[in-house]
Enzyme design. Sequence first.
Site, PDB file in Angstrom:
ATOM      1  CD  GLU A 108     -45.853  19.674 -48.841  1.00  0.00           C
ATOM      2  OE1 GLU A 108     -45.984  18.711 -48.064  1.00  0.00           O
ATOM      3  OE2 GLU A 108     -46.147  20.846 -48.519  1.00  0.00           O
ATOM      4  CD  GLU A 146     -50.668  19.253 -46.622  1.00  0.00           C
ATOM      5  OE1 GLU A 146     -50.709  19.092 -45.399  1.00  0.00           O
ATOM      6  OE2 GLU A 146     -50.028  18.493 -47.387  1.00  0.00           O
TER       7      GLU A 146
END
Length: 446
Positions: free
Chosen positions: A351, A166
Amino acid sequence: MTRREFPKGFLWGSATAAYQIEGSPLADGAGASIWQRFSHTPGKTVNGDTGDIACDHYRRYADDVKLMRELGMQAYRFSVGWGRVLPDGNGRVNEKGLGFYDRLVDTLLENGIEPLCTLYHWDLPEALDNRGGWLNPDIANWFADYASVMYRKLDGRVKKWATLNEPWVVTDGGYLHGALAPGHENLFETPIASHHLLRAHGAAVKAYRAEGKNQIGIVVNIEPKHPASDDPADIAATKRADAYMNRQYLDPIFFGRYPGEMKEVFGEAWPEWPAEDYALIQQKIDWLGLNYYTRGVTKADPKAWPVGGRNEPPKGAVLTETGWELFPKGLTDTLVWMKERYGDLPLYVTENGAAMKDPPIAGGRVQDQHRVDYLRTHLSAVNDAIKAGVDVRGYMVWSLLDNLEWSLGYSKTFGIVHVDFKTQQRTPKDSARFYAEVIASNGGAA
Ligand SMILES: N#[N+]C[C@@H]1[C@@H](O)[C@H](O)[C@@H](O)[C@@H]2O[C@H]12
């Protein structure tokens, strides 16, 4: 219950991150990370929570792997604490720190669980931050050197590597809004940090091609953006928000250019970069990881930095404990969008999960039906993407354990396994039992 078919060999697992679960951040010669410093800075985390103990996974990893096996997990996505391995960020290797990951990987393999390794999940060595960190162009080489240490030690046993986790959160949280380590609030620094993260990604992929024999990719968070209304201002703000969060990292990797909206988002703070940077960033990757939680609904708002639009979930939207709208269709749409925009490379949901208000343990159970429902609807969404022809190869639930939710501390729990942080007692929640059934039926129980 609709029975859903997932492809044969679909990889079912869970995900965690070093600083969120390991504890012992300075044990055995480890160097401090920016999260060690940030969490120990008064006012930076809820209740002053730190990763000093967390889930004590550094010491309890073997029991946690055993728990993964009992749940039937086929894979485990973990991250390496850079400073544990290289206390100064580069140069001297801390063999005891490297040894922890060596033992973790072996223990996973002994239990029939595939390790997926993320090289950077936000815990930059403090020593490198003191030299400019992600603002220093040298970090691409520092990161590639660290990555090579890990490749040499683990490649072969680890067959799927991710360079970064991320990058958008690293820069939006750590350099623009200051909510995450290293806690900067600087519009000019933000695109510089982003670009250096991408150069570091490229340098690590290039280093992998020189000595790795398996697969390497990157993990990004994507949040499909929808306008709050058909007002042209809302539509324009939505385009900027989409460019800023969703296209800012993958477009340079796949197209060698940033989205055109970035100049509008950052204005005079938007730098120009040399062609050789894009050549480095565009190293071919083998797979893409998607972290999906929710969608964004954008309402034009000149005061909402930096895109000029704020997130405004529709009235009546059901929200998680972190204020994220439940929107499983966004997961299907995002997987389809990634294939259509970036090509048909293997995708993993690296995720997906939710912070829910869990009931207390009663009779040895945590009846987190909300989380069971979240997982069921989102697994169904993954299946819809597969039926639409997207090459989704696996799903890692976030997270295996209740853990340190960064600045939110231990106040928000994402785990399918409850952790009593006083006793370190693990208790699989109903969602863990549900997920175990899903794995055993290759998705059929979803
Ligand atoms: N917030 N939240 C939950 C979760 C966070 O705990 C992970 O470390 C990140 O990769 C990503 O933001 C998602």
